[in-house]
Design a protein around this motif. Sequence first.
Motif, PDB file in Angstrom:
ATOM      1  N   VAL A 294     152.506  52.132  61.612  1.00 13.64           N
ATOM      2  CA  VAL A 294     151.787  53.382  61.345  1.00 13.64           C
ATOM      3  C   VAL A 294     150.575  53.512  62.270  1.00 13.64           C
ATOM      4  N   LEU A 295     149.848  52.423  62.463  1.00  8.66           N
ATOM      5  CA  LEU A 295     148.684  52.469  63.346  1.00  8.66           C
ATOM      6  C   LEU A 295     149.091  52.807  64.780  1.00  8.66           C
ATOM      7  N   ASN A 296     150.226  52.279  65.206  1.00  9.20           N
ATOM      8  CA  ASN A 296     150.720  52.596  66.557  1.00  9.20           C
ATOM      9  C   ASN A 296     151.070  54.073  66.672  1.00  9.20           C
ATOM     10  N   GLN A 297     151.632  54.658  65.597  1.00 14.40           N
ATOM     11  CA  GLN A 297     151.960  56.084  65.625  1.00 14.40           C
ATOM     12  C   GLN A 297     150.689  56.926  65.652  1.00 14.40           C
ATOM     13  N   LEU A 298     149.695  56.531  64.860  1.00  5.56           N
ATOM     14  CA  LEU A 298     148.423  57.243  64.869  1.00  5.56           C
ATOM     15  C   LEU A 298     147.754  57.160  66.242  1.00  5.56           C
ATOM     16  N   ALA A 299     147.904  56.006  66.894  1.00  3.40           N
ATOM     17  CA  ALA A 299     147.348  55.843  68.238  1.00  3.40           C
ATOM     18  C   ALA A 299     148.097  56.711  69.233  1.00  3.40           C
ATOM     19  N   ALA A 300     149.424  56.767  69.106  1.00  4.75           N
ATOM     20  CA  ALA A 300     150.225  57.601  70.009  1.00  4.75           C
ATOM     21  C   ALA A 300     149.862  59.070  69.853  1.00  4.75           C
ATOM     22  N   ASP A 301     149.473  59.461  68.640  1.00  2.00           N
ATOM     23  CA  ASP A 301     149.094  60.852  68.383  1.00  2.00           C
ATOM     24  C   ASP A 301     147.623  61.120  68.677  1.00  2.00           C
ATOM     25  N   GLY A 302     146.909  60.096  69.178  1.00  2.72           N
ATOM     26  CA  GLY A 302     145.532  60.317  69.610  1.00  2.72           C
ATOM     27  C   GLY A 302     144.487  60.255  68.520  1.00  2.72           C
ATOM     28  N   LEU A 303     144.879  59.850  67.308  1.00  2.00           N
ATOM     29  CA  LEU A 303     143.934  59.835  66.193  1.00  2.00           C
ATOM     30  C   LEU A 303     143.235  58.497  66.018  1.00  2.00           C
ATOM     31  N   VAL A 304     143.817  57.460  66.579  1.00  2.00           N
ATOM     32  CA  VAL A 304     143.285  56.105  66.438  1.00  2.00           C
ATOM     33  C   VAL A 304     143.228  55.450  67.813  1.00  2.00           C
ATOM     34  N   ASP A 305     142.190  54.679  68.044  1.00  2.00           N
ATOM     35  CA  ASP A 305     142.074  53.882  69.266  1.00  2.00           C
ATOM     36  C   ASP A 305     142.357  52.423  68.923  1.00  2.00           C
ATOM     37  N   LEU A 306     143.300  51.807  69.641  1.00  2.00           N
ATOM     38  CA  LEU A 306     143.610  50.394  69.459  1.00  2.00           C
ATOM     39  C   LEU A 306     142.879  49.605  70.533  1.00  2.00           C
ATOM     40  N   GLU A 307     141.963  48.740  70.105  1.00  2.00           N
ATOM     41  CA  GLU A 307     141.140  47.997  71.046  1.00  2.00           C
ATOM     42  C   GLU A 307     141.539  46.516  71.027  1.00  2.00           C
ATOM     43  N   PRO A 308     141.886  45.945  72.169  1.00  2.00           N
ATOM     44  CA  PRO A 308     142.313  44.538  72.236  1.00  2.00           C
ATOM     45  C   PRO A 308     141.284  43.607  71.589  1.00  2.00           C
ATOM     46  N   ASN A 309     141.785  42.717  70.734  1.00  2.00           N
ATOM     47  CA  ASN A 309     140.967  41.692  70.075  1.00  2.00           C
ATOM     48  C   ASN A 309     139.917  42.260  69.117  1.00  2.00           C
ATOM     49  N   ARG A 310     139.972  43.550  68.867  1.00  2.00           N
ATOM     50  CA  ARG A 310     138.999  44.151  67.944  1.00  2.00           C
ATOM     51  C   ARG A 310     139.681  44.911  66.813  1.00  2.00           C
ATOM     52  N   GLY A 311     140.827  45.533  67.086  1.00  2.00           N
ATOM     53  CA  GLY A 311     141.547  46.231  66.034  1.00  2.00           C
ATOM     54  C   GLY A 311     141.653  47.728  66.253  1.00  2.00           C
ATOM     55  N   ALA A 312     141.911  48.443  65.161  1.00  2.00           N
ATOM     56  CA  ALA A 312     142.133  49.889  65.202  1.00  2.00           C
ATOM     57  C   ALA A 312     140.924  50.630  64.635  1.00  2.00           C
ATOM     58  N   PHE A 313     140.518  51.689  65.320  1.00  2.00           N
ATOM     59  CA  PHE A 313     139.362  52.477  64.906  1.00  2.00           C
ATOM     60  C   PHE A 313     139.720  53.964  64.977  1.00  2.00           C
ATOM     61  N   ILE A 314     139.161  54.752  64.048  1.00  2.00           N
ATOM     62  CA  ILE A 314     139.313  56.196  64.140  1.00  2.00           C
ATOM     63  C   ILE A 314     138.759  56.637  65.491  1.00  2.00           C
ATOM     64  N   ALA A 315     139.530  57.430  66.205  1.00  2.00           N
ATOM     65  CA  ALA A 315     139.150  57.820  67.561  1.00  2.00           C
ATOM     66  C   ALA A 315     137.801  58.529  67.593  1.00  2.00           C
ATOM     67  N   SER A 316     137.084  58.290  68.667  1.00  2.00           N
ATOM     68  CA  SER A 316     135.766  58.903  68.845  1.00  2.00           C
ATOM     69  C   SER A 316     135.610  59.348  70.298  1.00  2.00           C
ATOM     70  N   PRO A 317     136.301  60.435  70.676  1.00  2.00           N
ATOM     71  CA  PRO A 317     136.205  60.905  72.064  1.00  2.00           C
ATOM     72  C   PRO A 317     134.775  61.304  72.406  1.00  2.00           C
ATOM     73  N   GLY A 318     134.335  60.948  73.589  1.00  2.00           N
ATOM     74  CA  GLY A 318     133.012  61.336  74.042  1.00  2.00           C
ATOM     75  C   GLY A 318     132.994  62.759  74.561  1.00  2.00           C
ATOM     76  N   GLU A 319     131.807  63.229  74.876  1.00  2.00           N
ATOM     77  CA  GLU A 319     131.657  64.615  75.334  1.00  2.00           C
ATOM     78  C   GLU A 319     132.427  64.867  76.621  1.00  2.00           C
ATOM     79  N   LYS A 320     132.393  63.909  77.550  1.00  3.16           N
ATOM     80  CA  LYS A 320     133.120  64.071  78.813  1.00  3.16           C
ATOM     81  C   LYS A 320     134.625  64.113  78.566  1.00  3.16           C
ATOM     82  N   GLU A 321     135.106  63.229  77.687  1.00  2.00           N
ATOM     83  CA  GLU A 321     136.537  63.233  77.389  1.00  2.00           C
ATOM     84  C   GLU A 321     136.941  64.549  76.732  1.00  2.00           C
ATOM     85  N   ALA A 322     136.084  65.064  75.849  1.00  2.00           N
ATOM     86  CA  ALA A 322     136.381  66.336  75.189  1.00  2.00           C
ATOM     87  C   ALA A 322     136.514  67.452  76.221  1.00  2.00           C
TER      88      ALA A 322
END
Length: 238
Positions: A61-89
């Motif tokens: 499920v986390l991989n699907q959420l990441a594929a849909d852009g809602l979650v960021d998977l960070e190596p050795n840290r885990g999954a976090f709700i995505a937080s796009p920055g102003e430049k990325e937006a």
Amino acid sequence: MTNDQQSNDTVDATDNAEKEQRMYRDIYDAIMDHRLPARTKLTEQSLSQIYAMARHGVRKVLNQLAADGLVDLEPNRGAFIASPGEKEAQDMFELRQNLEQLALEKVVNHADAHGLAGLRAMVERERDAYLQGDRSQWIRLSADFHIELARLSGNELLVDMLRRLVSRTTLMISSNDVVGTRPCSFDEHFKVLEALERRDKKVALHEMAQHLHQCACRTPKNVGKGFDLMAVLGQKRR
């Protein structure tokens, strides 16, 4: 393998699939309702306990959420709700402008009356959800409008590219708590749709460009604090 074993395996697979779908839907709605703000950590152990799921199902499920852009998977840290920055937006909305205009040009030339009628029914459900105060359904339909419009273009690669952009930008817009602010206006969707129904490409392109500009303006510049997963998601399991 006996028939009883096969039957049990089928039941287990169905149960697991339902749990995965429920977990995805719960997290999606919690994100869009900003009950789980940006940078909230989604721990496998907590989610496994909340949904009574094996960790491999949680990871799916986390991989699907990441594929849909809602979650960021960070190596050795885990999954976090995505937080796009102003430049990325800014970059995402610039890309959306180009991709959605491409989708519109294809839809004007290829979409049939049945496809456009289905799109109108979706926008009407979006409006009804908003008027009834069903925020989760309204936000979901607001995003789905853009995905379904791209699907009418007949280009599945375009659909896949837009799905992630739409989810990720909708996540940002939905975190805006300003009273009267809509993550994605059904009024603006109706204007795009009406132009498509008239096969007026120029107006359709203009209305979509204006709509996406307004969406970009609704993007907040700040993010909230992380919440406890059990408090937000576990309450539905009690």
